[in-house]
Design a protein around this motif. Sequence first.
Motif, PDB file in Angstrom:
ATOM      1  N   ILE A  46       0.835  -1.209   0.000  1.00 22.69           N
ATOM      2  CA  ILE A  46       0.000   0.000   0.000  1.00 22.69           C
ATOM      3  C   ILE A  46       0.865   1.254   0.000  1.00 22.69           C
ATOM      4  N   LEU A  47       1.893   1.279   0.843  1.00 24.94           N
ATOM      5  CA  LEU A  47       2.785   2.444   0.884  1.00 24.94           C
ATOM      6  C   LEU A  47       3.522   2.632  -0.443  1.00 24.94           C
ATOM      7  N   ALA A  48       4.014   1.517  -1.010  1.00 25.49           N
ATOM      8  CA  ALA A  48       4.733   1.614  -2.283  1.00 25.49           C
ATOM      9  C   ALA A  48       3.820   2.102  -3.397  1.00 25.49           C
ATOM     10  N   SER A  49       2.560   1.692  -3.392  1.00 24.69           N
ATOM     11  CA  SER A  49       1.605   2.148  -4.413  1.00 24.69           C
ATOM     12  C   SER A  49       1.363   3.643  -4.317  1.00 24.69           C
ATOM     13  N   LEU A  50       1.446   4.167  -3.102  1.00 20.52           N
ATOM     14  CA  LEU A  50       1.252   5.600  -2.914  1.00 20.52           C
ATOM     15  C   LEU A  50       2.515   6.403  -3.223  1.00 20.52           C
ATOM     16  N   ILE A  51       3.675   5.808  -2.928  1.00 26.82           N
ATOM     17  CA  ILE A  51       4.941   6.531  -3.071  1.00 26.82           C
ATOM     18  C   ILE A  51       5.497   6.451  -4.488  1.00 26.82           C
ATOM     19  N   PHE A  52       5.529   5.240  -5.055  1.00 28.39           N
ATOM     20  CA  PHE A  52       6.110   5.047  -6.386  1.00 28.39           C
ATOM     21  C   PHE A  52       5.170   5.636  -7.447  1.00 28.39           C
ATOM     22  N   GLU A  53       5.702   6.435  -8.324  1.00 29.00           N
ATOM     23  CA  GLU A  53       4.907   7.017  -9.414  1.00 29.00           C
ATOM     24  C   GLU A  53       5.428   6.564 -10.770  1.00 29.00           C
ATOM     25  N   THR A  54       6.156   5.456 -10.761  1.00 30.62           N
ATOM     26  CA  THR A  54       6.783   4.959 -11.993  1.00 30.62           C
ATOM     27  C   THR A  54       5.796   4.219 -12.875  1.00 30.62           C
ATOM     28  N   ALA A  55       5.057   3.285 -12.310  1.00 28.47           N
ATOM     29  CA  ALA A  55       4.121   2.454 -13.072  1.00 28.47           C
ATOM     30  C   ALA A  55       2.837   3.225 -13.374  1.00 28.47           C
ATOM     31  N   PRO A  56       2.045   2.752 -14.346  1.00 31.34           N
ATOM     32  CA  PRO A  56       0.762   3.398 -14.648  1.00 31.34           C
ATOM     33  C   PRO A  56      -0.164   3.421 -13.436  1.00 31.34           C
ATOM     34  N   LEU A  57      -1.032   4.403 -13.392  1.00 32.43           N
ATOM     35  CA  LEU A  57      -1.931   4.575 -12.255  1.00 32.43           C
ATOM     36  C   LEU A  57      -2.809   3.342 -12.034  1.00 32.43           C
ATOM     37  N   MET A  58      -3.292   2.730 -13.134  1.00 31.81           N
ATOM     38  CA  MET A  58      -4.193   1.584 -12.972  1.00 31.81           C
ATOM     39  C   MET A  58      -3.462   0.389 -12.343  1.00 31.81           C
ATOM     40  N   VAL A  59      -2.177   0.246 -12.610  1.00 30.67           N
ATOM     41  CA  VAL A  59      -1.387  -0.824 -11.988  1.00 30.67           C
ATOM     42  C   VAL A  59      -1.212  -0.532 -10.508  1.00 30.67           C
ATOM     43  N   ARG A  60      -0.923   0.706 -10.187  1.00 32.37           N
ATOM     44  CA  ARG A  60      -0.726   1.093  -8.787  1.00 32.37           C
ATOM     45  C   ARG A  60      -2.005   0.916  -7.980  1.00 32.37           C
ATOM     46  N   VAL A  61      -3.124   1.322  -8.554  1.00 30.28           N
ATOM     47  CA  VAL A  61      -4.408   1.183  -7.858  1.00 30.28           C
ATOM     48  C   VAL A  61      -4.763  -0.298  -7.685  1.00 30.28           C
ATOM     49  N   PHE A  62      -4.545  -1.077  -8.746  1.00 30.82           N
ATOM     50  CA  PHE A  62      -4.872  -2.505  -8.674  1.00 30.82           C
ATOM     51  C   PHE A  62      -4.092  -3.188  -7.560  1.00 30.82           C
ATOM     52  N   ALA A 102      -2.542  -1.834  -4.942  1.00 32.50           N
ATOM     53  CA  ALA A 102      -2.879  -1.298  -3.621  1.00 32.50           C
ATOM     54  C   ALA A 102      -4.169  -1.918  -3.096  1.00 32.50           C
ATOM     55  N   VAL A 103      -5.158  -2.031  -3.979  1.00 40.09           N
ATOM     56  CA  VAL A 103      -6.462  -2.548  -3.560  1.00 40.09           C
ATOM     57  C   VAL A 103      -6.457  -4.075  -3.451  1.00 40.09           C
ATOM     58  N   ALA A 104      -6.076  -4.745  -4.541  1.00 42.29           N
ATOM     59  CA  ALA A 104      -6.160  -6.205  -4.574  1.00 42.29           C
ATOM     60  C   ALA A 104      -5.188  -6.861  -3.590  1.00 42.29           C
ATOM     61  N   SER A 105      -3.911  -6.487  -3.671  1.00 42.67           N
ATOM     62  CA  SER A 105      -2.920  -7.091  -2.768  1.00 42.67           C
ATOM     63  C   SER A 105      -3.117  -6.612  -1.334  1.00 42.67           C
ATOM     64  N   GLY A 106      -3.472  -5.325  -1.193  1.00 43.14           N
ATOM     65  CA  GLY A 106      -3.708  -4.793   0.146  1.00 43.14           C
ATOM     66  C   GLY A 106      -4.820  -5.540   0.859  1.00 43.14           C
ATOM     67  N   ILE A 107      -5.949  -5.729   0.168  1.00 47.75           N
ATOM     68  CA  ILE A 107      -7.073  -6.456   0.761  1.00 47.75           C
ATOM     69  C   ILE A 107      -6.695  -7.904   1.035  1.00 47.75           C
ATOM     70  N   TRP A 108      -5.955  -8.522   0.097  1.00 51.36           N
ATOM     71  CA  TRP A 108      -5.577  -9.925   0.276  1.00 51.36           C
ATOM     72  C   TRP A 108      -4.817 -10.134   1.585  1.00 51.36           C
ATOM     73  N   PHE A 109      -3.770  -9.345   1.791  1.00 54.28           N
ATOM     74  CA  PHE A 109      -2.910  -9.567   2.952  1.00 54.28           C
ATOM     75  C   PHE A 109      -3.507  -8.992   4.235  1.00 54.28           C
ATOM     76  N   LEU A 110      -4.337  -7.968   4.137  1.00 52.37           N
ATOM     77  CA  LEU A 110      -5.022  -7.485   5.337  1.00 52.37           C
ATOM     78  C   LEU A 110      -6.042  -8.505   5.831  1.00 52.37           C
ATOM     79  N   ARG A 111      -6.745  -9.157   4.906  1.00 46.62           N
ATOM     80  CA  ARG A 111      -7.679 -10.217   5.315  1.00 46.62           C
ATOM     81  C   ARG A 111      -6.936 -11.360   5.993  1.00 46.62           C
ATOM     82  N   LEU A 112      -5.794 -11.742   5.392  1.00 46.60           N
ATOM     83  CA  LEU A 112      -5.000 -12.814   5.974  1.00 46.60           C
ATOM     84  C   LEU A 112      -4.514 -12.427   7.369  1.00 46.60           C
TER      85      LEU A 112
END
Length: 259
Positions: free
Chosen positions: A42-58, A60-70
Motif C-alpha cells: 500500500i505504501l509503495a503504491s502511494l509513493i512510487f509514481e513509476t508504473a501506470p496509475l491503474m497498476v498502482r491502484v490494482f 494497492a487494492v487487490a494485494s492490500g485487501i488480500w494480505f489485510l484479510r489474511l
Amino acid sequence: MFINFIWLNVFLMLCAWLWVSYNKRAGLVDVIWAFGIALNVILASLIFETAPLMVRVFLAVASGIWFLRLAWHLLRRYCHETEEDTRYANMRRAMGKYQHLGFLAFFLFQAGLIVLFSYPMLALLNIPMEQWGSSTIIYLVVAAIIMLVAFWGESLADEQLYRFKQNPENKAKTMDQGLWRYSRHPNYFFEWLHWFAYPIIGLAAGVYSLWIYPILMFLFLYYVTGIPFSEQQALQHRGDNYKDYQRRTSIFIPWQPKE
C-alpha cells in the motif's frame, strides 16, 4: 527507496518480538508477516509514481485487501488461542535459555521474508511507464479474476475451519466438510493460486522473472512450512481419524474424494 521498506519491516518485527518476549506467544509473528506485506504494498503504491496509475491502484487494492484479510484471520485465531502455537512452543523448548535471542533472530528473519514476498508487487510498481504495453488492462483483468477466485476460496476455507474448531463437539475430529472435503489443505491451494496474478501482470511489461514466485510459494507450502507440519500435527492429535481422511482426500489440489 527499497532500503526504507527493509527498515520498516525490521521495526515491525522488533516491536512484535518485544511484545512476544512479554506474553510468550510467538504466533504473533504470522500476523505481522501478513500485515507487513500489506503495508509495504500500500505504501509503495502511494509513493512510487513509476508504473501506470491503474497498476498502482490494482496492487494497492487487490494485494492490500488480500494480505489485510489474511492478517485479520491470523490475528483472530491468535486471540482465541489459549496456548502458544505448537510450532513456536517446540522452538521455545529447543532453544531453552537462549530463546530470547533465538526468537530475536527468528523475527528478524521474518522481516527478510516480508521483503522477499513483497518483491513481486514492489518490482511491478517500479517498472517504467513506457515499458507497459497497450494490453495492460487485459492482463489486469485476468489477474483480477485469479485474485477473486483465490480470495473466495481461501476466505471460505479459513472460515469453515475456524467455525469447525470453535465447536467443542469437534474436538479430536477432522474437518472434512465444505472445501475440506476436496482437499486436505484448500487454504494453501488458494494461497498458491493467488501468486499467479503477479507474473501475469508482469507479462504486460515484458517481465518474466516473477514466475519464480508461484514455484517458490509451492515449495514453501508443500515441502517446508505448510503441509508437512500440518500433516504431522494432525496425525499426532487425530491418529486413525486423520489417516482415514488422508486415504480419501487430495493433499493439495481440490479433487473428488475417494469412496
